[in-house]
Design a protein around this motif. Structure first.
Motif, short mmCIF file in Angstrom:
data_model
loop_
_atom_site.label_atom_id
_atom_site.label_comp_id
_atom_site.label_asym_id
_atom_site.label_seq_id
_atom_site.Cartn_x
_atom_site.Cartn_y
_atom_site.Cartn_z
N GLY A 1 0.78 -1.22 0.00
CA GLY A 1 0.00 0.00 0.00
C GLY A 1 0.82 1.28 0.00
N ARG A 2 2.15 1.17 -0.02
CA ARG A 2 3.00 2.35 -0.04
C ARG A 2 2.61 3.23 -1.23
N MET A 3 2.64 4.54 -1.02
CA MET A 3 2.23 5.48 -2.05
C MET A 3 3.29 6.57 -2.18
N VAL A 4 3.68 6.85 -3.42
CA VAL A 4 4.66 7.91 -3.67
C VAL A 4 4.13 8.83 -4.76
N ASP A 5 4.56 10.09 -4.70
CA ASP A 5 4.17 11.07 -5.70
C ASP A 5 4.86 10.78 -7.01
N VAL A 6 4.13 11.02 -8.11
CA VAL A 6 4.65 10.86 -9.46
C VAL A 6 4.27 12.11 -10.24
N GLU A 7 5.23 12.71 -10.89
CA GLU A 7 4.96 13.86 -11.76
C GLU A 7 4.91 13.34 -13.19
N LEU A 8 3.77 13.49 -13.83
CA LEU A 8 3.63 13.05 -15.21
C LEU A 8 4.36 14.02 -16.13
N ASN A 9 4.92 13.49 -17.23
CA ASN A 9 5.57 14.38 -18.18
C ASN A 9 4.50 15.15 -18.96
N GLU A 10 4.91 16.16 -19.69
CA GLU A 10 3.97 17.03 -20.39
C GLU A 10 3.12 16.27 -21.41
N HIS A 11 3.71 15.30 -22.08
CA HIS A 11 2.95 14.52 -23.06
C HIS A 11 1.81 13.78 -22.38
N ALA A 12 2.10 13.13 -21.27
CA ALA A 12 1.07 12.39 -20.55
C ALA A 12 -0.03 13.33 -20.06
N ARG B 1 -0.97 16.16 -21.48
CA ARG B 1 -1.76 16.57 -22.64
C ARG B 1 -2.72 15.45 -23.06
N VAL B 2 -2.24 14.22 -23.06
CA VAL B 2 -3.09 13.09 -23.42
C VAL B 2 -4.25 12.97 -22.44
N LEU B 3 -3.96 13.06 -21.16
CA LEU B 3 -5.00 12.96 -20.13
C LEU B 3 -6.02 14.08 -20.29
N HIS B 4 -5.55 15.30 -20.49
CA HIS B 4 -6.46 16.44 -20.66
C HIS B 4 -7.30 16.25 -21.92
N GLY B 5 -6.67 15.78 -23.01
CA GLY B 5 -7.39 15.58 -24.26
C GLY B 5 -8.45 14.52 -24.14
N VAL B 6 -8.17 13.45 -23.42
CA VAL B 6 -9.15 12.39 -23.24
C VAL B 6 -10.34 12.92 -22.46
N SER B 7 -10.09 13.60 -21.36
CA SER B 7 -11.20 14.07 -20.54
C SER B 7 -12.03 15.12 -21.27
N ALA B 8 -11.40 15.96 -22.06
CA ALA B 8 -12.12 17.02 -22.76
C ALA B 8 -12.96 16.47 -23.91
N ASN B 9 -12.57 15.32 -24.47
CA ASN B 9 -13.26 14.79 -25.65
C ASN B 9 -14.24 13.67 -25.35
N ARG C 1 -9.23 19.18 -12.14
CA ARG C 1 -7.94 18.51 -12.06
C ARG C 1 -8.11 17.05 -12.45
N ALA C 2 -7.00 16.42 -12.73
CA ALA C 2 -7.00 15.01 -13.07
C ALA C 2 -5.86 14.34 -12.30
N SER C 3 -6.05 13.09 -12.00
CA SER C 3 -5.03 12.36 -11.26
C SER C 3 -4.93 10.96 -11.84
N VAL C 4 -3.73 10.45 -11.86
CA VAL C 4 -3.48 9.10 -12.34
C VAL C 4 -2.93 8.30 -11.17
N GLU C 5 -3.41 7.08 -11.03
CA GLU C 5 -2.88 6.19 -10.01
C GLU C 5 -2.20 5.03 -10.72
N LEU C 6 -0.90 4.94 -10.58
CA LEU C 6 -0.12 3.86 -11.18
C LEU C 6 0.00 2.76 -10.13
N ARG C 7 -0.26 1.50 -10.51
CA ARG C 7 -0.24 0.40 -9.56
C ARG C 7 0.87 -0.57 -9.93
#
Length: 157
Positions: A110-121, A123-131, A142-148
């Motif tokens: 269950g350990r959790m660490v912060d991740v900063e997405l690169n600009e491409h990721a 843009r893709v996330l914003h584009g998906v949510s907007a479309n 805002r949007a958040s990604v959880e990597l498992r």
């Protein structure tokens, strides 16, 4: 290292000047409990739950109670000074890092660490949510990604 007098000048009734200012800016009185909680959360990159916060503060000499922790965490969330989200264990976790960021979560411990997405990721996330048609008309803030996966410690075992 700062001289003791300079450090004392940064403290207001046991509360760091910056933390007291943040609380006052949200019309919250800088009580001892609020100062301790906000200072602790601003000083860690962990994402603790209320019990972990209580235990950590008590280990540093605080006599703060669990009920006080819960009450003040709720106030700090409502004031927008910290974020609350569900951790991998289903419990509320808290983070004072209000900048847009995502998390990597270990499926084993269950350990959790912060991740900063690169600009491409981003843009893709914003584009998906907007479309997406099912979010048409929404104003997304805002949007958040959880990597498992497995953290380094769990991968070794």
């Amino acid at each position: 290292m700062e001289p003791a007098s300079a450090n004392a000048a940064r403290m207001i009734d046991g509360c760091d000047h910056d933390v007291a200012a943040l609380l006052r800016a949200q019309s919250l009185r800088p009580t001892k409990a609020r100062c301790q909680l906000l200072s602790y959360l601003r000083s860690t990159d962990q994402h603790p739950n209320a019990e972990e916060i209580t235990a950590s503060l008590r280990s540093k000499g605080s006599d703060i109670g669990v009920a006080t922790v819960y009450q003040n965490l709720n106030l700090l969330v409502d004031a927008g000074l910290i974020m609350r989200f569900k951790g991998a264990d289903g419990r509320s976790r808290f983070d004072a890092d209000l900048s847009p960021h995502s998390h990597a979560v270990c499926d084993s411990c269950g350990r959790m660490v912060d991740v900063e997405l690169n600009e491409h990721a981003k843009r893709v996330l914003h584009g998906v949510s907007a479309n997406e048609s099912h979010v048409a008309g929404w104003r997304l803030n805002r949007a958040s990604v959880e990597l498992r996966g497995l953290c380094p410690q769990c991968r070794r075992h």
